[in-house]
Motif scaffolding. Structure first.
Motif, short mmCIF file in Angstrom:
data_model
loop_
_atom_site.label_atom_id
_atom_site.label_comp_id
_atom_site.label_asym_id
_atom_site.label_seq_id
_atom_site.Cartn_x
_atom_site.Cartn_y
_atom_site.Cartn_z
N PRO A 115 0.80 -1.24 0.00
CA PRO A 115 0.00 0.00 0.00
C PRO A 115 0.83 1.28 0.00
N ASP A 116 2.05 1.24 0.55
CA ASP A 116 2.89 2.44 0.60
C ASP A 116 3.74 2.63 -0.64
N LEU A 117 3.59 1.75 -1.63
CA LEU A 117 4.36 1.85 -2.86
C LEU A 117 3.44 2.12 -4.04
N ARG A 118 4.04 2.54 -5.13
CA ARG A 118 3.33 2.70 -6.40
C ARG A 118 4.19 2.09 -7.50
N PHE A 119 3.54 1.57 -8.54
CA PHE A 119 4.27 1.10 -9.71
C PHE A 119 4.43 2.29 -10.62
N GLU A 120 5.69 2.66 -10.88
CA GLU A 120 5.97 3.84 -11.67
C GLU A 120 6.50 3.46 -13.05
N VAL A 121 5.96 4.12 -14.06
CA VAL A 121 6.44 3.96 -15.42
C VAL A 121 6.89 5.34 -15.90
N LEU A 122 8.13 5.42 -16.38
CA LEU A 122 8.64 6.65 -16.97
C LEU A 122 8.56 6.51 -18.48
N ALA A 123 7.79 7.40 -19.10
CA ALA A 123 7.54 7.30 -20.54
C ALA A 123 8.04 8.55 -21.26
N ALA A 124 8.67 8.32 -22.41
CA ALA A 124 9.13 9.42 -23.27
C ALA A 124 7.93 10.05 -23.97
N PRO A 125 8.11 11.25 -24.54
CA PRO A 125 7.01 11.90 -25.26
C PRO A 125 6.41 11.04 -26.37
N ASP A 126 7.22 10.16 -26.97
CA ASP A 126 6.70 9.30 -28.04
C ASP A 126 6.03 8.03 -27.51
N GLY A 127 5.94 7.90 -26.18
CA GLY A 127 5.29 6.74 -25.58
C GLY A 127 6.23 5.61 -25.23
N ALA A 128 7.50 5.70 -25.62
CA ALA A 128 8.47 4.66 -25.26
C ALA A 128 8.68 4.66 -23.75
N VAL A 129 8.77 3.46 -23.17
CA VAL A 129 8.96 3.33 -21.72
C VAL A 129 10.45 3.27 -21.42
N TRP A 130 10.89 4.17 -20.56
CA TRP A 130 12.30 4.22 -20.17
C TRP A 130 12.57 3.38 -18.93
N ASN A 131 11.61 3.34 -18.02
CA ASN A 131 11.83 2.63 -16.76
C ASN A 131 10.49 2.20 -16.19
N GLU A 132 10.49 1.12 -15.43
CA GLU A 132 9.26 0.60 -14.82
C GLU A 132 9.64 -0.12 -13.54
N TRP A 133 9.20 0.42 -12.39
CA TRP A 133 9.58 -0.17 -11.11
C TRP A 133 8.70 0.35 -10.00
N LEU A 134 8.92 -0.19 -8.80
CA LEU A 134 8.18 0.23 -7.62
C LEU A 134 8.90 1.38 -6.93
N VAL A 135 8.13 2.38 -6.52
CA VAL A 135 8.67 3.53 -5.81
C VAL A 135 7.78 3.81 -4.60
N ARG A 136 8.28 4.61 -3.67
CA ARG A 136 7.47 5.00 -2.51
C ARG A 136 6.34 5.91 -2.97
N ALA A 137 5.15 5.69 -2.43
CA ALA A 137 3.99 6.51 -2.80
C ALA A 137 4.21 7.94 -2.32
N PRO A 138 3.75 8.92 -3.10
CA PRO A 138 3.88 10.31 -2.66
C PRO A 138 3.25 10.50 -1.29
N GLY A 139 4.01 11.11 -0.37
CA GLY A 139 3.51 11.36 0.97
C GLY A 139 3.69 10.22 1.94
N ALA A 140 4.02 9.01 1.46
CA ALA A 140 4.22 7.87 2.35
C ALA A 140 5.61 7.94 2.98
N GLN A 141 5.69 7.58 4.23
CA GLN A 141 6.96 7.63 4.95
C GLN A 141 7.69 6.31 4.81
N GLY A 142 8.90 6.34 4.26
CA GLY A 142 9.71 5.14 4.16
C GLY A 142 10.41 4.85 5.48
N PRO A 143 11.03 3.69 5.60
CA PRO A 143 11.73 3.33 6.83
C PRO A 143 12.96 4.20 7.04
#
Length: 198
Positions: free
Chosen positions: A104-132
């Motif tokens: 619940p404290d994470l989000r799946f993040e996709v970084l996409a170029a303007p042409d729609g190409a995906v540069w990266n795809e991974w789990l990141v901390r959710a905005p506002g969520a406190q990490g350890p």
């Protein structure tokens, strides 16, 4: 099929977020089989259902009719929960975030170029969520932190080539010792010391 809320659909039905989580777990099981099994059971999925989800995902990835990675994620995960423009060096991309019920404290993040190409795809901390709080390598427990959190805690770190497309590795030094942290889809799997303790 148990009918548990969020459980993956039977073969032939829509491939959605629950089935996608099974795909993430399939890769994480290479490092943390116990944690992956516990998470699979929380989803109410059998091993056969997990294998089927992974098979269907791989078929989508390799399909010659594929519309591209970004379209695939939108199709599987639905509209992103949030999106924002992000600048990396001289390049501008779009960061899209989807919730992941298993974490619940994470989000799946996709970084996409303007042409729609995906540069990266991974789990990141959710905005506002406190990490350890990370004070030493002992605080790095499996599935507790993300790539960027380890990179900030032990800067400067040295990115290393992963052993598979969904894996990342970071080399860092703490208290005079050298370590390597292993990640799958951006989530920490294990940390090992790479030198002999004095």
């Amino acid at each position: 099929m148990t009918g548990t809320p969020g459980s993956p659909p039977p073969a032939g039905k829509t491939f959605g977020p629950a089935a996608f989580q099974l795909v993430l777990l399939r890769r994480m099981a290479d490092f943390q089989p116990g944690l992956a099994e516990e998470a699979r059971l929380r989803l109410g999925a059998s091993l056969a259902e997990q294998r089927e989800a992974n098979k269907r995902w791989q078929a989508m990835v390799r399909s010659p009719r594929s519309r591209g990675a970004l379209a695939r994620y939108r199709s599987v995960l639905g509209p992103p929960q949030a999106s924002a423009s992000r600048t990396i060096g001289d390049l501008t991309c779009e960061a899209l975030l989807w919730p992941v019920p298993l974490w619940p404290d994470l989000r799946f993040e996709v970084l996409a170029a303007p042409d729609g190409a995906v540069w990266n795809e991974w789990l990141v901390r959710a905005p506002g969520a406190q990490g350890p709080v990370i004070r030493s390598p002992r605080d790095l427990r499996p599935w507790s932190v993300t790539v960027d959190e380890v990179a900030r805690a032990f800067a400067p770190v040295r990115p290393m080539e992963g052993t598979a497309p969904t894996r990342w590795r970071l080399a860092f030094t703490a208290s005079g010792r050298s370590y390597v942290a292993e990640f799958t889809y951006g989530l920490l799997q294990e940390v090992s010391a790479t030198d002999a303790e004095a």
